[in-house]
Design a protein around this motif. Structure first.
Motif, PDB file in Angstrom:
ATOM      1  N   ASN A 191     -25.243  12.831 -95.530  1.00 32.15           N
ATOM      2  CA  ASN A 191     -26.186  13.654 -96.302  1.00 32.15           C
ATOM      3  C   ASN A 191     -27.576  13.692 -95.670  1.00 32.15           C
ATOM      4  OD1 ASN A 191     -26.756  10.997 -96.891  1.00 32.15           O
ATOM      5  ND2 ASN A 191     -27.254  11.373 -99.050  1.00 32.15           N
ATOM      6  N   ARG A 192     -27.665  13.204 -94.427  1.00 35.97           N
ATOM      7  CA  ARG A 192     -28.896  13.313 -93.636  1.00 35.97           C
ATOM      8  C   ARG A 192     -28.508  13.907 -92.285  1.00 35.97           C
ATOM      9  NH1 ARG A 192     -29.651   9.256 -97.155  1.00 35.97           N
ATOM     10  NH2 ARG A 192     -31.749   8.875 -97.976  1.00 35.97           N
ATOM     11  N   PRO A 193     -28.344  15.219 -92.250  1.00 36.42           N
ATOM     12  CA  PRO A 193     -27.723  15.859 -91.084  1.00 36.42           C
ATOM     13  C   PRO A 193     -28.503  15.726 -89.780  1.00 36.42           C
ATOM     14  CG  PRO A 193     -28.583  17.501 -92.619  1.00 36.42           C
ATOM     15  CD  PRO A 193     -28.654  16.191 -93.324  1.00 36.42           C
ATOM     16  N   LEU A 194     -29.780  15.358 -89.850  1.00 36.52           N
ATOM     17  CA  LEU A 194     -30.558  15.213 -88.622  1.00 36.52           C
ATOM     18  C   LEU A 194     -30.745  13.748 -88.213  1.00 36.52           C
ATOM     19  CD1 LEU A 194     -33.315  17.944 -89.108  1.00 36.52           C
ATOM     20  CD2 LEU A 194     -31.139  18.111 -87.884  1.00 36.52           C
ATOM     21  N   ALA A 195     -30.149  12.831 -88.970  1.00 37.50           N
ATOM     22  CA  ALA A 195     -30.289  11.409 -88.642  1.00 37.50           C
ATOM     23  C   ALA A 195     -29.541  11.093 -87.344  1.00 37.50           C
ATOM     24  CB  ALA A 195     -29.740  10.557 -89.778  1.00 37.50           C
ATOM     25  N   PRO A 196     -30.047  10.153 -86.553  1.00 38.15           N
ATOM     26  CA  PRO A 196     -29.342   9.759 -85.330  1.00 38.15           C
ATOM     27  C   PRO A 196     -27.922   9.268 -85.633  1.00 38.15           C
ATOM     28  CG  PRO A 196     -31.562   8.865 -85.349  1.00 38.15           C
ATOM     29  CD  PRO A 196     -31.319   9.427 -86.708  1.00 38.15           C
ATOM     30  N   VAL A 197     -27.042   9.469 -84.668  1.00 35.95           N
ATOM     31  CA  VAL A 197     -25.638   9.086 -84.806  1.00 35.95           C
ATOM     32  C   VAL A 197     -25.312   8.043 -83.740  1.00 35.95           C
ATOM     33  CG1 VAL A 197     -23.249   9.901 -84.806  1.00 35.95           C
ATOM     34  CG2 VAL A 197     -25.086  11.405 -85.627  1.00 35.95           C
ATOM     35  N   LEU A 198     -24.586   7.015 -84.138  1.00 35.47           N
ATOM     36  CA  LEU A 198     -24.146   5.972 -83.205  1.00 35.47           C
ATOM     37  C   LEU A 198     -22.668   6.159 -82.911  1.00 35.47           C
ATOM     38  CD1 LEU A 198     -24.375   3.262 -81.663  1.00 35.47           C
ATOM     39  CD2 LEU A 198     -24.018   2.101 -83.863  1.00 35.47           C
ATOM     40  N   LEU A 199     -22.347   6.295 -81.628  1.00 29.23           N
ATOM     41  CA  LEU A 199     -20.952   6.356 -81.190  1.00 29.23           C
ATOM     42  C   LEU A 199     -20.653   5.115 -80.359  1.00 29.23           C
ATOM     43  CD1 LEU A 199     -22.008   9.711 -80.555  1.00 29.23           C
ATOM     44  CD2 LEU A 199     -19.580   9.744 -81.056  1.00 29.23           C
ATOM     45  N   LEU A 200     -19.550   4.463 -80.676  1.00 24.01           N
ATOM     46  CA  LEU A 200     -19.130   3.253 -79.973  1.00 24.01           C
ATOM     47  C   LEU A 200     -17.763   3.505 -79.353  1.00 24.01           C
ATOM     48  CD1 LEU A 200     -20.173   0.741 -82.759  1.00 24.01           C
ATOM     49  CD2 LEU A 200     -21.392   1.162 -80.612  1.00 24.01           C
ATOM     50  N   ILE A 201     -17.689   3.327 -78.041  1.00 22.99           N
ATOM     51  CA  ILE A 201     -16.478   3.631 -77.282  1.00 22.99           C
ATOM     52  C   ILE A 201     -16.023   2.335 -76.618  1.00 22.99           C
ATOM     53  CG2 ILE A 201     -15.509   5.060 -75.451  1.00 22.99           C
ATOM     54  CD1 ILE A 201     -17.867   7.037 -75.977  1.00 22.99           C
ATOM     55  N   TYR A 202     -14.966   1.745 -77.161  1.00 22.02           N
ATOM     56  CA  TYR A 202     -14.519   0.407 -76.748  1.00 22.02           C
ATOM     57  C   TYR A 202     -13.272   0.506 -75.881  1.00 22.02           C
ATOM     58  CZ  TYR A 202     -13.073  -4.490 -77.194  1.00 22.02           C
ATOM     59  OH  TYR A 202     -12.706  -5.789 -76.936  1.00 22.02           O
ATOM     60  N   LYS A 203     -13.303  -0.197 -74.754  1.00 20.16           N
ATOM     61  CA  LYS A 203     -12.189  -0.151 -73.801  1.00 20.16           C
ATOM     62  C   LYS A 203     -11.263  -1.348 -73.995  1.00 20.16           C
ATOM     63  CE  LYS A 203     -11.368   0.419 -68.826  1.00 20.16           C
ATOM     64  NZ  LYS A 203     -12.010   0.565 -67.502  1.00 20.16           N
TER      65      LYS A 203
END
Length: 203
Positions: A191-203
């Motif tokens: 509900n905060r469309p401009l908030a930063p997004v964290l993506l975590l890509i685990y190998k």
């Protein structure tokens, strides 16, 4: 634990995506590891990474990269004020595009983490920002240098021009990784469309 607390405080709006990222890193990175800060900015991620890898044997290594010399100057100044001379020796700062990551990191480095904080330099020229094309090249390079059990951490910003496009391409990159080798997670305020997004890509 620190990670549980960070996640709960993120959920309740008390912590930022970058703070959750730092809490996750503490559960992935070990003393003596090699890590990459692919977007040094003002140096706060670089500083956090030095503190995670530094050990008494001086085996850890932080490779910091930024296209803007001003950013590297800020990072260097912060490190000078915040860590010991021995810890400073563990850091290499490179004035380069993050797409050149493989030319900077030695081929025998066991890289445990590659961190990206996308967008523009806080306090800098907002016209100079990470670009989708080079970010994707840097992510592909990160895949190749990362050891099993390693992590690609991306904080993406949606509010600036080109930010949402870059985020969507990064999200697409993660979504296409093979399920047998990669686990990809996203922290996003719905509900905060401009908030930063964290993506975590685990190998």
């Amino acid at each position: 634990s620190g990670l549980e607390d960070a996640v709960m405080e993120y959920i309740s709006g008390k912590k930022k995506a970058t703070e959750v990222a730092h809490a996750v890193w503490k559960n992935v990175v070990r003393k003596g590891d090699a890590v990459v800060d692919a977007t040094c900015g003002n140096g706060y991620d670089t500083l956090a990474l030095v503190r995670l890898v530094a050990d008494d044997a001086r085996r850890g290594r932080v490779y910091g990269i930024d296209l803007q010399k001003h950013a590297l100057d800020s990072t260097s100044s912060l490190l000078d004020q915040s860590i010991t001379a021995d810890q400073l020796e563990l850091v290499e700062l490179h004035n380069a595009c993050h797409s050149n990551l493989e030319e900077i990191v030695p081929s025998d480095a066991n890289v445990r983490l590659v961190a990206f904080n996308l967008g523009y330099l806080p306090g800098g020229d907002k016209r100079i920002k990470t670009e989708t094309e080079t970010t994707l090249l840097a992510l592909e390079a990160s895949k190749r240098v990362l050891v099993p059990g390693g992590l690609i951490s991306v904080v993406a910003y949606l509010a600036h021009s080109g930010g949402r496009e870059e985020f969507e391409k990064v999200e697409g990159f993660a979504g296409e990784l093979h399920v047998d080798k990669w686990f990809c997670t996203k922290f996003q305020m719905l509900n905060r469309p401009l908030a930063p997004v964290l993506l975590l890509i685990y190998k």
